[in-house]
Motif scaffolding. Structure first.
Motif, PDB file in Angstrom:
ATOM      1  N   ARG A 408      -6.606  -2.060  -2.321  1.00  0.00           N
ATOM      2  CA  ARG A 408      -7.530  -2.245  -1.194  1.00  0.00           C
ATOM      3  C   ARG A 408      -7.024  -1.608   0.100  1.00  0.00           C
ATOM      4  N   ILE A 409      -5.854  -1.015   0.074  1.00  0.00           N
ATOM      5  CA  ILE A 409      -5.274  -0.424   1.281  1.00  0.00           C
ATOM      6  C   ILE A 409      -5.552   1.072   1.321  1.00  0.00           C
ATOM      7  N   ASP A 410      -6.020   1.548   2.463  1.00  0.00           N
ATOM      8  CA  ASP A 410      -6.307   2.976   2.664  1.00  0.00           C
ATOM      9  C   ASP A 410      -5.002   3.684   3.024  1.00  0.00           C
ATOM     10  N   THR A 411      -4.350   4.245   2.029  1.00  0.00           N
ATOM     11  CA  THR A 411      -3.043   4.863   2.264  1.00  0.00           C
ATOM     12  C   THR A 411      -2.767   5.919   1.209  1.00  0.00           C
ATOM     13  N   GLY A 412      -1.834   6.797   1.510  1.00  0.00           N
ATOM     14  CA  GLY A 412      -1.435   7.807   0.538  1.00  0.00           C
ATOM     15  C   GLY A 412      -0.399   7.311  -0.443  1.00  0.00           C
ATOM     16  N   THR A 413       0.496   6.439   0.013  1.00  0.00           N
ATOM     17  CA  THR A 413       1.517   5.855  -0.852  1.00  0.00           C
ATOM     18  C   THR A 413       1.603   4.356  -0.580  1.00  0.00           C
ATOM     19  N   TRP A 414       1.670   3.582  -1.658  1.00  0.00           N
ATOM     20  CA  TRP A 414       1.784   2.124  -1.570  1.00  0.00           C
ATOM     21  C   TRP A 414       3.104   1.708  -2.197  1.00  0.00           C
ATOM     22  N   PHE A 415       3.933   1.037  -1.424  1.00  0.00           N
ATOM     23  CA  PHE A 415       5.244   0.594  -1.884  1.00  0.00           C
ATOM     24  C   PHE A 415       5.251  -0.919  -2.124  1.00  0.00           C
ATOM     25  N   MET A 416       6.051  -1.333  -3.082  1.00  0.00           N
ATOM     26  CA  MET A 416       6.381  -2.750  -3.243  1.00  0.00           C
ATOM     27  C   MET A 416       7.896  -2.898  -3.134  1.00  0.00           C
ATOM     28  N   ASN A 417       8.324  -3.741  -2.216  1.00  0.00           N
ATOM     29  CA  ASN A 417       9.742  -4.062  -2.026  1.00  0.00           C
ATOM     30  C   ASN A 417      10.609  -2.844  -1.699  1.00  0.00           C
ATOM     31  N   ARG A 418      10.013  -1.848  -1.069  1.00  0.00           N
ATOM     32  CA  ARG A 418      10.765  -0.738  -0.495  1.00  0.00           C
ATOM     33  C   ARG A 418       9.848   0.012   0.454  1.00  0.00           C
ATOM     34  N   CYS A 419      10.375   1.005   1.148  1.00  0.00           N
ATOM     35  CA  CYS A 419       9.562   1.742   2.111  1.00  0.00           C
ATOM     36  C   CYS A 419      10.268   3.048   2.483  1.00  0.00           C
ATOM     37  N   ASP A 420       9.568   3.874   3.232  1.00  0.00           N
ATOM     38  CA  ASP A 420      10.162   5.039   3.888  1.00  0.00           C
ATOM     39  C   ASP A 420      10.960   5.899   2.909  1.00  0.00           C
ATOM     40  N   TYR A 421      10.333   6.242   1.778  1.00  0.00           N
ATOM     41  CA  TYR A 421      11.011   7.049   0.760  1.00  0.00           C
ATOM     42  C   TYR A 421       9.984   7.929   0.064  1.00  0.00           C
TER      43      TYR A 421
END
Length: 460
Positions: A408-421
């Motif tokens: 449901r999120i408008d995004t190019g990449t969706w992370f779970m339990n991490r980010c900025d990679y």
């Protein structure tokens, strides 16, 4: 003359002559000529050259790291990791090229041979930004070369030596002359090259305003334009998150590289059940950062790119405070942080809402805003309330919930339990004002080639 001012001490670190119209014209002609032969070079031969490039680049890790710290101010304890990331992406894109570039069999049909071949576009112009100068450039440079294109790299005036490192290593690796070239250009000359008919694709990374400029310059020509632009990326700490892990990841995601990342975390939404503990842990960890000279191995937070950028960030923070936000970090705890310098204390703003600058604009500094939410639904609505859409992340122990929310999120990449990679096996792509097009993964090769159908009747 192009001058690179180091954010470390305000000294001139590099001076380079800008390329003249005659040099630019010669480079474009050379790229066109060299690409004709390069496209006929077997993929395995291209891979051998680019693999040697990787080895040569890796051998210069220490020099590259120090040079990078001087050019853009990232602490020396972290700059070697950019070499590692560049090699990870380059080697992955080299390894998957045979699969990504292989002919696509259309299936059996009596008396016919049918397939789709991926042809190189021609000459690719890469316009790279300074904040992750090697990681940004490698996303298009290596796959474009592997696909049989020639590449012209125009790097930021802040990090010109990064382009020169690419050129030196590629030349030593045996890349034919003209297949990869570096140009040092004014903005006006860059726009002219985008309009030039000898350019077949433009890969741009930079601001939203810069993306509009590139798109306008290319608008009269039917060429592809890849745009990796800004972000104001959101994260959601769900009620069931591993809180210690979430705090560690999110603080790093907000402040690494002094917050100068298009996919850095800026908007933080925390479930009310864990809000107080999260805020306390976030503040405690932030206070442990060491702001100072990035050449000192003990420094964990360096300057932003220039004093004018720091001044703009300070103004954005003050605008949010005037609107009612509360600063959670006492800047006095970071004595190096002073007006009139690029050294800027990290900041967390509480009591924010979506009318405030911190939750609407890309700040591009070590600043984040934090809001309490009461449900997944509220988090989704707030995360989507933005003109940007590069990455978004969730911290939770429930993978099914993460997948359902991510859909449901408008995004190019969706992370779970991490980010900025960036995982080079996955497509790197933005939506809305974060850009269009794609780099990395098998999908990234589709943007650097054109399909050509072969429809062969074998019997008449």
């Amino acid at each position: 003359m192009q001058k690179t001012i180091s954010p470390i001490d305000g000294s001139i670190y590099v001076e380079l002559e800008l390329d003249t119209p005659a040099i630019i014209d010669e480079a474009l002609d050379a790229a066109r000529a060299a690409q004709r032969a390069w496209r006929d070079t077997p993929v395995e031969d291209r891979a051998a050259i680019l693999s040697r490039f990787c080895d040569l680049f890796e051998a210069q890790r220490d020099e590259i790291a120090t040079e990078l710290t001087w050019q853009m101010g990232r602490p020396i304890r972290y700059t070697p990791s950019e070499v590692n990331g560049t090699l990870e992406r380059a080697r992955h894109m080299i390894a998957i090229a045979p699969q990504a570039l292989a002919d696509i069999d259309a299936g059996p049909k009596e008396n016919f041979t049918r397939f789709v071949r991926r042809e190189p576009l021609g000459v690719v112009l890469t316009i790279a930004a300074w904040n992750y100068p090697y990681l940004i450039a490698v996303n298009s440079v290596v796959p474009a070369l592997m696909a049989g294109n020639a590449v012209i790299l125009k790097h930021s005036a802040q990090t010109p030596l990064c382009a020169e490192r690419f050129a030196s290593c590629l030349t030593k690796a045996g890349l034919p002359a003209g297949v990869f070239q570096v140009l040092h250009l004014t903005h006006a000359d860059t726009e002219k090259i985008v309009r030039d008919r000898r350019i077949d694709f433009v890969a741009f990374t930079g601001s939203v305003a810069g993306g509009h400029t590139v798109q306008r310059a290319a608008s009269e020509r039917f060429i592809g334009v890849g745009l990796e632009l800004g972000g104001c990326d959101p994260v959601y700490v769900r009620h069931d998150a591993d809180l210690a892990h979430a705090i560690e990841n999110i603080v790093d995601g907000a402040y690494f590289n002094s917050g100068q990342s298009c996919c850095g975390l800026q908007r933080i939404y925390v479930h009310e059940r864990v809000y107080d503990d999260f805020v306390a842990g976030f503040i405690d960890l932030t206070r442990k950062y060491v702001l100072g000279n990035p050449l000192d191995p003990n420094t964990t937070l360096g300057p932003v790119i220039r004093t004018s950028a720091a001044d703009t960030i300070r103004q954005q923070i003050e605008a949010s405070i005037r609107a009612g936000a509360s600063p959670a970090i006492d800047a006095a705890a970071f004595p190096v942080s002073k007006p009139g310098t690029p050294y800027l204390a990290p900041q967390l703003l509480l009591g924010v809402d979506h009318s405030m600058t911190v939750m609407r604009e890309e700040i591009f500094g070590p600043v984040a805003g934090l809001m309490k939410v009461s449900s997944d639904q509220q988090a989704v609505e707030l995360m989507n309330d933005t003109v940007f859409g590069l990455t978004a992340a969730i911290w939770t122990r429930d993978q099914e919930a993460a997948l359902a929310i991510g859909d449901r999120i408008d995004t190019g990449t969706w992370f779970m339990n991490r980010c900025d990679y960036l995982d080079p096996a996955l497509a790197w792509v933005g939506v809305k004002d974060s850009g269009r097009g794609c780099t990395l993964s098998v999908v990234g090769y589709e943007h650097l080639t054109r399909p050509k159908s072969f429809h062969l009747r074998t019997r008449t």
